[in-house]
Design a protein around this motif. Structure first.
Motif, PDB file in Angstrom:
ATOM      1  N   TRP A 223       0.840  -1.204   0.000  1.00  0.00           N
ATOM      2  CA  TRP A 223       0.000   0.000   0.000  1.00  0.00           C
ATOM      3  C   TRP A 223       0.873   1.252   0.000  1.00  0.00           C
ATOM      4  O   TRP A 223       0.684   2.162  -0.816  1.00  0.00           O
ATOM      5  CB  TRP A 223      -0.914  -0.024   1.228  1.00  0.00           C
ATOM      6  N   ASP A 224       1.844   1.292   0.921  1.00  0.00           N
ATOM      7  CA  ASP A 224       2.688   2.477   1.032  1.00  0.00           C
ATOM      8  C   ASP A 224       3.562   2.681  -0.202  1.00  0.00           C
ATOM      9  O   ASP A 224       3.957   3.814  -0.508  1.00  0.00           O
ATOM     10  CB  ASP A 224       3.569   2.376   2.276  1.00  0.00           C
ATOM     11  N   LEU A 225       3.872   1.591  -0.905  1.00  0.00           N
ATOM     12  CA  LEU A 225       4.654   1.684  -2.138  1.00  0.00           C
ATOM     13  C   LEU A 225       3.780   1.991  -3.354  1.00  0.00           C
ATOM     14  O   LEU A 225       4.288   2.145  -4.461  1.00  0.00           O
ATOM     15  CB  LEU A 225       5.411   0.374  -2.381  1.00  0.00           C
ATOM     16  N   ASP A 226       2.468   2.077  -3.133  1.00  0.00           N
ATOM     17  CA  ASP A 226       1.498   2.334  -4.203  1.00  0.00           C
ATOM     18  C   ASP A 226       1.515   1.232  -5.259  1.00  0.00           C
ATOM     19  O   ASP A 226       1.340   1.485  -6.456  1.00  0.00           O
ATOM     20  CB  ASP A 226       1.758   3.701  -4.858  1.00  0.00           C
ATOM     21  N   ILE A 227       1.709  -0.012  -4.810  1.00  0.00           N
ATOM     22  CA  ILE A 227       1.711  -1.173  -5.691  1.00  0.00           C
ATOM     23  C   ILE A 227       0.348  -1.850  -5.621  1.00  0.00           C
ATOM     24  O   ILE A 227      -0.087  -2.292  -4.559  1.00  0.00           O
ATOM     25  CB  ILE A 227       2.822  -2.165  -5.288  1.00  0.00           C
ATOM     26  N   SER A 228      -0.318  -1.954  -6.740  1.00  0.00           N
ATOM     27  CA  SER A 228      -1.649  -2.557  -6.795  1.00  0.00           C
ATOM     28  C   SER A 228      -1.590  -4.024  -6.381  1.00  0.00           C
ATOM     29  O   SER A 228      -0.686  -4.763  -6.777  1.00  0.00           O
ATOM     30  CB  SER A 228      -2.212  -2.438  -8.213  1.00  0.00           C
ATOM     31  N   HIS A 229      -2.570  -4.455  -5.601  1.00  0.00           N
ATOM     32  CA  HIS A 229      -2.653  -5.841  -5.162  1.00  0.00           C
ATOM     33  C   HIS A 229      -4.049  -6.122  -4.627  1.00  0.00           C
ATOM     34  O   HIS A 229      -4.813  -5.198  -4.348  1.00  0.00           O
ATOM     35  CB  HIS A 229      -1.616  -6.117  -4.058  1.00  0.00           C
TER      36      HIS A 229
ATOM     37  N   ARG B 186      -1.979   9.321  -6.485  1.00  0.00           N
ATOM     38  CA  ARG B 186      -1.582   7.951  -6.180  1.00  0.00           C
ATOM     39  C   ARG B 186      -2.800   7.035  -6.235  1.00  0.00           C
ATOM     40  O   ARG B 186      -3.947   7.485  -6.101  1.00  0.00           O
ATOM     41  CB  ARG B 186      -0.989   7.870  -4.769  1.00  0.00           C
ATOM     42  N   ARG B 187      -2.542   5.754  -6.407  1.00  0.00           N
ATOM     43  CA  ARG B 187      -3.638   4.784  -6.311  1.00  0.00           C
ATOM     44  C   ARG B 187      -4.126   4.693  -4.872  1.00  0.00           C
ATOM     45  O   ARG B 187      -5.319   4.673  -4.593  1.00  0.00           O
ATOM     46  CB  ARG B 187      -3.173   3.403  -6.791  1.00  0.00           C
ATOM     47  N   PHE B 188      -3.173   4.620  -3.932  1.00  0.00           N
ATOM     48  CA  PHE B 188      -3.503   4.475  -2.519  1.00  0.00           C
ATOM     49  C   PHE B 188      -3.107   5.735  -1.760  1.00  0.00           C
ATOM     50  O   PHE B 188      -2.049   6.317  -2.010  1.00  0.00           O
ATOM     51  CB  PHE B 188      -2.772   3.268  -1.911  1.00  0.00           C
ATOM     52  N   GLY B 189      -3.916   6.119  -0.798  1.00  0.00           N
ATOM     53  CA  GLY B 189      -3.637   7.300  -0.019  1.00  0.00           C
ATOM     54  C   GLY B 189      -2.523   7.095   0.987  1.00  0.00           C
ATOM     55  O   GLY B 189      -2.237   5.978   1.399  1.00  0.00           O
ATOM     56  N   VAL B 190      -1.882   8.196   1.370  1.00  0.00           N
ATOM     57  CA  VAL B 190      -0.894   8.169   2.453  1.00  0.00           C
ATOM     58  C   VAL B 190      -1.679   8.371   3.736  1.00  0.00           C
ATOM     59  O   VAL B 190      -2.155   9.476   4.030  1.00  0.00           O
ATOM     60  CB  VAL B 190       0.188   9.248   2.273  1.00  0.00           C
TER      61      VAL B 190
END
Length: 317
Positions: free
Chosen positions: A235-241, A308-312
């Motif tokens: 999540w923190d690396l903004d890697i989709s999974h 980003r895909r995922f929020g900080v």
């Protein structure tokens, strides 16, 4: 249509003094009249062998009979009951290299499987979940997708990050350089899936590695701590999974079969998308994104994480 079938074999390797590495291959129904097929390497959990694939055959057959997963060739090699898929520092064995290079090359020369990265995947359980993640994160140029169930290692980046709660898996044994009180911290960290995700994030993103991660929230070995930590790292690396924390599920027991089936269906869908390409964007999604385009651009001027895909996220406590 002809039924699926199991074939057994051995592959000679330069680090085995006698014989070769035993393996099993599960060929899908209609194999002889079709293909080439995607290739899925199945990595078993601690105490397993190629027989683990033979025993799991009905899970994959059910998916094929229901049409919920495409036909693929599954292969499983016996690399030791508790090898942790390790390349030993002194070279006495090299299981990671075997699985990322030797074994796929042999299977491509022997069976009707596609040679491309996007059609090659890893599926692992427990020790195999750990192995599948560490191999895929290190070699995203080789594998297009990875599905890991209840990966067994420790949460954290360093060997000192976890306590006894996450050392219960030591009772199974393994290479003392990696598992247990005598381990080499540097070797542990070099094989840590979280470390590899962090250090190889750019390549994982560039290759578009498809990732599935899951664990039961009642895991007796606390593998759910590991899955949750890797989820947060990704999540923190903004890697989709895709991440599943399965309510009430343990490390063994009746939940494992449906969870394996669900992971295989997901993996099949990822392989199918790689072959056929992404479906056209839904009109409703396209409309929403068009409607928000201006607002997202304006917000990104104040908060660059908007794109980003995922929020900080702020700390949870």
């Amino acid at each position: 249509m002809n039924p699926s079938r199991i074939e057994l074999g051995e592959l000679a390797v330069d680090f085995a003094r006698e014989g070769g590495v035993p393996y099993a291959v599960l060929l899908p129904p209609g194999y002889d009249s079709g293909g080439p097929y995607p290739l899925v390497l199945f990595l078993y959990g601690g105490g397993g062998s190629r027989q683990t694939l033979v025993e799991a055959r009905s899970v994959f057959e059910q998916c094929w009979s229901m049409g919920s997963a495409p036909p693929v060739v599954l292969a499983c090699a016996t690399v030791g009951e508790f090898s942790y898929y390790l390349d030993h520092p002194d070279g006495r064995y090299r299981w990671e290299r075997f699985l990322s290079e030797d074994f796929p090359r042999h299977l491509r020369a022997t069976y009707k499987v596609r040679p491309d990265r996007a059609s090659t995947a890893l599926l692992g359980i427990s020790m195999g979940g750990y192995g599948s993640l560490k191999i895929a994160f290190q070699h995203p140029e080789t594998f297009g997708a990875v599905a890991a169930l209840q990966p067994i290692t420790e949460p954290g980046f360093r060997a000192t990050d976890a306590g006894e709660r996450n050392h219960l898996y030591f009772i199974g044994g393994g290479p003392e350089e990696l598992v247990g009180p005598k381990r080499n911290p540097a070797l542990f960290e070099a094989n840590n899936p979280a470390v590899r995700a962090r250090d190889n994030a750019r390549a994982i993103l560039e290759h578009g590695l498809a990732i599935y991660l899951e664990a039961g929230d009642a895991d007796a070995l606390n593998a759910h701590d590991v899955a949750e930590f890797i989820h947060r790292v990704l999540w923190d690396l903004d890697i989709s999974h895709e991440y599943h924390l399965v309510r009430g599920a343990d490390h063994v027991g009746p939940s494992v079969v449906p969870r394996l089936r669900e992971a295989f269906v997901w993996l099949g869908a990822a392989l199918r998308r790689a072959e056929e390409g992404e479906a056209p964007e839904d009109a409703a999604i396209r409309g929403l994104r068009t409607h928000l385009e201006g607002a997202r651009a304006a917000a990104s001027e104040q908060d660059p994480t908007t794109l980003r895909r995922f929020g900080v996220l702020p700390p949870s406590r």
